[in-house]
Design an enzyme around this catalytic site. Structure first.
Site, short mmCIF file in Angstrom:
data_model
loop_
_atom_site.label_atom_id
_atom_site.label_comp_id
_atom_site.label_asym_id
_atom_site.label_seq_id
_atom_site.Cartn_x
_atom_site.Cartn_y
_atom_site.Cartn_z
N ARG A 238 34.18 47.17 51.58
CA ARG A 238 34.22 47.19 50.12
C ARG A 238 35.22 48.25 49.68
NH1 ARG A 238 32.13 42.97 50.28
NH2 ARG A 238 30.25 42.20 49.22
N GLU A 267 39.15 45.62 42.70
CA GLU A 267 39.98 44.43 42.96
C GLU A 267 39.65 43.26 42.05
OE1 GLU A 267 37.84 42.11 46.61
OE2 GLU A 267 38.79 43.99 47.12
N HIS A 306 41.38 40.10 50.46
CA HIS A 306 39.96 39.89 50.76
C HIS A 306 39.75 38.57 51.52
CE1 HIS A 306 35.74 41.17 49.22
NE2 HIS A 306 35.68 40.63 50.43
#
Length: 351
Positions: A238, A267, A306
């Site tokens: 994270r 993000e 991600h």
């Protein structure tokens, strides 16, 4: 009457899978967009009779969002982490929350080493150079992973896979975790150490901890100073585990020689471009965006969007587990529940 499930953050190719798998159990509605406080009004008519909500990590299921769904009784996130859901509010209002506890330990671990190798062998720099028809070796000298020390922060499912891979590369491994497994440490050949000792002695540091109150900015302006000079920092967990301002400082001062980041602090804002022009955008959010922009343009940083979880096999496992979670809830036996309600579920084996 079938309960209604709303699946948000759904890609077009996923719809047929869920429609085919769940059509006998529920009435289904899809939303490709993320769900947040900013757009919940837009979908209020569709959400008002939604009993089951399925989300991914970019949707922010806050108290306001939950209150817009008066029929909501169950949330299942298609992820292991659930910090994007106000679980405390759900618990107080008898809304059950489930996650996908196991779907891609090896998947994320493999991506972790993709980032490590990209930095240790300057693959990202070499790629851009050869794309411009340049084949000189200046600045491309890398280093071997063999005999280097890997520091693993968070030795859970993913962290243990990373440790196995590191041992295959001939690396020494230090681990920091509040839940120690001495037997596995002996079998896999790694040592548990305090966080400060790990930071001081690791050539590569990789983060695999959940985002909770105690882990927020666990890499910060104070302890980043003690990291072994020239170490690499990898984060596939994270973004908020790392204070981005501290990371930029450490890169600028040469404390850290490179960073591999599959996640960034704040993000979600990058995906919500419309919010960038909102007068209500908090100052700290704007600062995070600026810092991320600086990171994106550094040669000693490799950033991926991600995608650590994003393999064919892992996506299939996520979809399959989500379907089973929804069916288990409908049968009155919800599984993989999180928060205070977790004791009401059976401890079923991961799939």
């Amino acid at each position: 009457m079938k309960p209604k499930v709303m699946l948000v953050e759904i890609e077009k190719e996923e719809k047929e899978y869920f429609r085919k798998s769940l059509r006998k159990d529920v009435s289904i509605a899809f939303q490709e967009e993320i769900l947040t406080e900013d757009n919940v009004e837009k979908y209020k008519d569709e959400l008002k009779d939604t009993e089951i909500l399925s989300v991914f990590v970019y949707s922010k299921i806050t108290e306001k969002v939950i209150k817009s769904m008066p029929a909501l009784k169950y949330i299942t996130t298609r992820s292991t982490g659930y910090d994007h859901i106000d679980v405390e509010f759900c618990n107080k209002n008898d809304i059950i929350v489930s996650n996908v506890p196991v779907y891609g330990e090896n998947t994320v671990a493999e991506h972790t080493f993709a980032l490590i190798l990209s930095l240790s062998r300057n693959i990202h720099k070499a790629f851009y150079r050869t794309a411009r028809d340049k084949f000189d070796l200046v600045g491309l000298k890398g280093f071997d992973l063999k005999d280097k020390t890997l520091g693993v922060i968070g030795a859970g499912h993913i962290g243990l896979h990373v440790i196995r891979m590191a041992r295959g590369f001939g690396m020494e491994v230090l681990a920091y975790d509040v839940n120690k497994q001495p037997f596995l440490a002996e079998i896999l050949g790694f040592r548990y150490v305090p966080l400060d000792q790990l930071l001081k002695n690791s050539d590569v540091i990789t983060l695999h901890a959940p985002l909770i109150e105690q882990t927020y900015h666990m890499i910060n302006k104070e302890n980043i100073q003690i990291i072994k000079k020239g170490a690499l920092l990898i984060n596939t967990a994270r973004g908020e585990l790392v204070d981005t301002e501290a990371l930029l400082m450490a890169l600028e001062d040469g404390i850290i020689s490179g960073a591999g980041l599959d996640v960034l602090e704040g993000e979600a804002l990058i995906l919500e471009e419309h919010r960038l022009f909102s007068p209500e955008l908090p100052q700290d959010s704007l600062q995070k965006l600026v810092r991320n922009h600086i990171l994106l343009h550094r040669e000693d940083v490799v950033i991926t969007p991600h995608i650590g979880f994003y393999s064919t096999e892992a996506i299939h496992r996520i979809r399959r587990t989500t379907v089973k979670n929804i069916r288990a809830y409908i049968r009155g036996n919800p599984r993989y529940t999180v928060g205070e309600k977790k004791n009401r579920s059976k401890d079923l084996q991961p799939v």
